[in-house]
Design a protein around this motif. Structure first.
Motif, PDB file in Angstrom:
ATOM      1  N   GLU A  26      43.182  22.596  56.312  1.00 63.91           N
ATOM      2  CA  GLU A  26      44.083  22.505  55.171  1.00 63.91           C
ATOM      3  C   GLU A  26      45.155  23.579  55.200  1.00 63.91           C
ATOM      4  OE1 GLU A  26      43.170  22.080  50.514  1.00 63.91           O
ATOM      5  OE2 GLU A  26      42.657  24.049  51.328  1.00 63.91           O
ATOM      6  N   ILE A  27      46.361  23.188  54.784  1.00 64.34           N
ATOM      7  CA  ILE A  27      47.392  24.156  54.421  1.00 64.34           C
ATOM      8  C   ILE A  27      47.644  23.952  52.934  1.00 64.34           C
ATOM      9  CG2 ILE A  27      48.402  24.358  56.713  1.00 64.34           C
ATOM     10  CD1 ILE A  27      50.651  22.487  55.832  1.00 64.34           C
ATOM     11  N   SER A  28      47.871  25.040  52.219  1.00 66.65           N
ATOM     12  CA  SER A  28      48.054  24.935  50.774  1.00 66.65           C
ATOM     13  C   SER A  28      49.267  25.753  50.339  1.00 66.65           C
ATOM     14  CB  SER A  28      46.797  25.406  50.044  1.00 66.65           C
ATOM     15  OG  SER A  28      46.479  26.725  50.412  1.00 66.65           O
ATOM     16  N   TYR A  29      49.821  25.333  49.211  1.00 72.49           N
ATOM     17  CA  TYR A  29      51.008  25.975  48.656  1.00 72.49           C
ATOM     18  C   TYR A  29      50.914  25.879  47.144  1.00 72.49           C
ATOM     19  CZ  TYR A  29      55.993  26.801  47.720  1.00 72.49           C
ATOM     20  OH  TYR A  29      57.181  27.300  47.255  1.00 72.49           O
ATOM     21  N   GLY A  30      51.245  26.944  46.458  1.00 72.54           N
ATOM     22  CA  GLY A  30      51.185  26.902  45.006  1.00 72.54           C
ATOM     23  C   GLY A  30      52.215  27.790  44.352  1.00 72.54           C
ATOM     24  N   ILE A  31      52.645  27.344  43.187  1.00 75.24           N
ATOM     25  CA  ILE A  31      53.560  28.113  42.344  1.00 75.24           C
ATOM     26  C   ILE A  31      52.960  28.112  40.948  1.00 75.24           C
ATOM     27  CG2 ILE A  31      55.873  28.292  41.382  1.00 75.24           C
ATOM     28  CD1 ILE A  31      56.911  26.625  43.690  1.00 75.24           C
ATOM     29  N   HIS A  32      52.537  29.258  40.481  1.00 71.76           N
ATOM     30  CA  HIS A  32      51.922  29.330  39.155  1.00 71.76           C
ATOM     31  C   HIS A  32      52.975  29.067  38.071  1.00 71.76           C
ATOM     32  CE1 HIS A  32      49.028  30.319  36.134  1.00 71.76           C
ATOM     33  NE2 HIS A  32      49.827  31.247  35.640  1.00 71.76           N
ATOM     34  N   GLY A  33      52.682  28.114  37.207  1.00 72.84           N
ATOM     35  CA  GLY A  33      53.547  27.834  36.073  1.00 72.84           C
ATOM     36  C   GLY A  33      54.758  26.974  36.376  1.00 72.84           C
TER      37      GLY A  33
END
Length: 179
Positions: A116-123
């Protein structure tokens, strides 16, 4: 009575079957197309979309979105204890990497490991363009997408996509998906 029993049987099969068809949202479809375009620019072949890996990806982004379980120890490859899966705290040194690699087999009929590759931006909401640009800027994530470094011998034959609100994940697998 027969019709009710038939409907219950069908419903049971749909809910508990490990063989299913996943639908991509427009943004997930765009991310798949952007990744394939990027791979093509690098002289790499397309990877077939996998129902199983897409199910895992879509399940994981919902878990991340709902439980936001990563912290100073556990990163975004971690899984909460709020689902039908084995919980997993995936750390930077990844001594228990199998807790992530096993998820496709645990949740679906997929036969191999998943990466898996993951990416996130809180809010904020994640877009296909933003996720891919983020991964391109990360040497480790970029290497997975375009088969460089330790991934150079990794002939991925299956891919799954998941985007939900502030998160995007992509799962890669070597085995073809039988679904």
């Amino acid at each position: 009575m027969r019709a009710k029993k038939f409907l219950l049987t069908v419903l049971f099969f749909i809910i508990f079957s490990k063989s299913f068809s996943q639908t991509l949202s427009p943004e997930e479809k765009k991310l798949y197309e952007l990744i394939m375009e990027f791979r093509k620019e690098k002289g790499l072949p397309n990877i077939k979309l996998s129902n199983s890996l897409t199910f895992v990806a879509q399940t994981h982004v919902k878990d991340l979105q709902t439980n936001r379980l990563f912290n100073s120890t556990c990163n975004m490859h971690s899984w909460s204890n709020n689902g039908t899966w084995t919980p997993c705290c995936y750390t930077e040194d990844s001594p228990k990497a199998s807790c992530m690699w096993d998820k496709p087999r645990e949740l679906t009929s997929y036969k191999g490991n998943g990466y898996e590759i993951s990416y996130g931006i809180h809010g904020a909401s994640v877009t296909a363009d933003g996720a891919l640009e983020g991964w391109k800027k990360s040497s480790g994530h970029n290497a997975v997408i375009i088969n460089q470094g330790i991934w150079s011998d990794s002939n991925c034959n299956a891919i799954g996509i998941g985007i939900s609100k502030g998160y995007a994940v992509v799962w890669f697998g070597k085995e073809y998906d039988s679904n």
